[in-house]
Enzyme design. Structure first.
Site, short mmCIF file in Angstrom:
data_model
loop_
_atom_site.label_atom_id
_atom_site.label_comp_id
_atom_site.label_asym_id
_atom_site.label_seq_id
_atom_site.Cartn_x
_atom_site.Cartn_y
_atom_site.Cartn_z
N TRP A 19 0.85 -1.18 0.00
CA TRP A 19 0.00 0.00 0.00
C TRP A 19 0.89 1.24 0.00
O TRP A 19 1.90 1.26 0.73
CB TRP A 19 -0.91 -0.01 1.24
CG TRP A 19 -1.88 1.10 1.26
CD1 TRP A 19 -1.77 2.28 1.96
CD2 TRP A 19 -3.10 1.18 0.52
NE1 TRP A 19 -2.85 3.09 1.70
CE2 TRP A 19 -3.68 2.44 0.82
CE3 TRP A 19 -3.75 0.32 -0.37
CZ2 TRP A 19 -4.90 2.85 0.26
CZ3 TRP A 19 -4.96 0.73 -0.91
CH2 TRP A 19 -5.52 1.97 -0.61
N HIS A 49 0.08 -4.52 7.31
CA HIS A 49 -0.95 -4.71 6.26
C HIS A 49 -0.30 -5.14 4.94
O HIS A 49 -0.65 -4.67 3.87
CB HIS A 49 -1.80 -3.45 6.14
CG HIS A 49 -2.54 -3.17 7.41
ND1 HIS A 49 -3.86 -3.55 7.59
CD2 HIS A 49 -2.13 -2.64 8.57
CE1 HIS A 49 -4.23 -3.23 8.83
NE2 HIS A 49 -3.19 -2.66 9.44
N HIS A 53 -3.64 -10.26 4.32
CA HIS A 53 -3.62 -9.87 5.73
C HIS A 53 -5.02 -9.60 6.24
O HIS A 53 -5.98 -9.50 5.48
CB HIS A 53 -2.73 -8.65 5.92
CG HIS A 53 -3.33 -7.39 5.37
ND1 HIS A 53 -3.24 -7.04 4.05
CD2 HIS A 53 -4.05 -6.42 5.97
CE1 HIS A 53 -3.87 -5.89 3.85
NE2 HIS A 53 -4.38 -5.49 5.00
N ASP A 55 -7.40 -7.06 8.79
CA ASP A 55 -7.51 -5.78 9.49
C ASP A 55 -8.18 -6.01 10.84
O ASP A 55 -9.26 -6.60 10.91
CB ASP A 55 -8.41 -4.80 8.70
CG ASP A 55 -7.71 -4.20 7.51
OD1 ASP A 55 -6.53 -4.49 7.28
OD2 ASP A 55 -8.38 -3.41 6.80
N HIS A 59 -7.37 -0.90 13.60
CA HIS A 59 -6.82 -0.27 12.39
C HIS A 59 -7.52 1.07 12.12
O HIS A 59 -6.90 2.02 11.67
CB HIS A 59 -7.01 -1.23 11.22
CG HIS A 59 -6.34 -0.84 9.94
ND1 HIS A 59 -5.14 -0.16 9.88
CD2 HIS A 59 -6.71 -1.06 8.65
CE1 HIS A 59 -4.81 0.02 8.61
NE2 HIS A 59 -5.73 -0.50 7.86
N HIS A 162 -14.25 1.04 5.98
CA HIS A 162 -13.58 0.15 6.95
C HIS A 162 -14.28 0.23 8.31
O HIS A 162 -14.56 -0.79 8.95
CB HIS A 162 -12.12 0.57 7.15
CG HIS A 162 -11.15 0.04 6.15
ND1 HIS A 162 -10.84 0.69 4.99
CD2 HIS A 162 -10.39 -1.08 6.15
CE1 HIS A 162 -9.94 0.00 4.33
NE2 HIS A 162 -9.64 -1.08 5.00
N GLU A 174 -7.87 -9.03 3.49
CA GLU A 174 -7.47 -8.31 2.29
C GLU A 174 -6.27 -8.99 1.62
O GLU A 174 -5.54 -9.75 2.27
CB GLU A 174 -7.10 -6.86 2.66
CG GLU A 174 -8.29 -6.11 3.22
CD GLU A 174 -7.93 -4.75 3.81
OE1 GLU A 174 -8.81 -3.89 3.84
OE2 GLU A 174 -6.78 -4.57 4.27
#
Ligand SMILES: [Zn+2]
Length: 211
Positions: A19, A49, A53, A55, A59, A162, A174
């Site tokens: 990311w 992340h 992975h 969350d 987070h 989220h 994710e």
């Protein structure tokens, strides 16, 4: 005989896509048999992340639970992979036909799987759940939702999307790679690293087709 387990985890490797702004992934051998060490050892460095992975609530939610407190019920059990196209924003129009029900673990299979993982460059226009899509899943009472790129959400709505899922206690998985897992019914096993109080953690995720 039951079907074979399918690995839907993206392998962690040096220089893999992350990311934007997340720590780069480093996989560096520090002791090597070839160089005379008695055993081989590798130093790993990665963000929470990275790749495939989970969350944790913490987070996006202040005071939210860590990845070490996620319910196993969200991570292990029957699951359904649904084909929802390329979006990029996936909402009630895309989810509605699948008639998602209470307690389901839903994995969104999008155009991301064939498109986004081919490159170590970040793909910005990935398919993702819209805020309205998240609210749809919350209203249906799902246990978990997964997607096949680095975030379940995108754009200006990302934090709200989220937060809506995490506030409802929905486990977010994710960074899946679903080329070998067409739409259908499965069992899922998702085991994130047990990082004490972590806001997320890489996970190994397996699917097994159900009759
Ligand atoms: Zn994440």
């Amino acid at each position: 005989m039951s079907a074979p387990w399918i690995d839907v985890t993206v392998p962690m490797r040096d220089g893999m896509v992350v990311w934007p702004g997340s720590p780069p992934v480093e996989v560096r051998q520090v002791d090597s048999l070839e160089k005379g060490a008695t055993c081989a050892t590798t130093a790993l460095r990665f963000g929470s992340h990275t790749g495939t992975h989970v969350d944790a609530p913490g987070h996006f939610l202040r005071g939210g639970a860590g990845v070490d407190r996620l319910p196993f019920e969200g991570l292990i059990g029957p699951a359904r992979v649904i084909d929802v196209g390329g979006g990029p924003a996936l909402g009630p129009d895309e989810l509605g036909p699948h008639d998602v029900g209470r307690g389901e673990r839903i994995i969104l299979r999008t155009s991301n799987t064939p498109r986004c993982w081919r490159t170590d460059e970040f793909v910005a226009d990935y398919a993702h759940l819209s805020r309205a899509g998240a609210e749809h899943l919350v209203a249906r009472g799902v246990r978990a939702v997964g997607i096949d790129y680095l975030s379940i959400a995108g754009g200006a709505e990302s934090a709200a999307t989220h937060a809506a899922l995490l506030r409802a206690g929905i486990v977010i998985i994710e960074g899946l790679y679903l080329a070998e897992a067409p739409a259908g019914l499965y069992d899922v096993i998702c085991l994130p690293l047990l990082v004490a109080g972590g806001d997320g953690a890489p996970a190994r995720v397996l699917l097994r087709s159900r009759p």
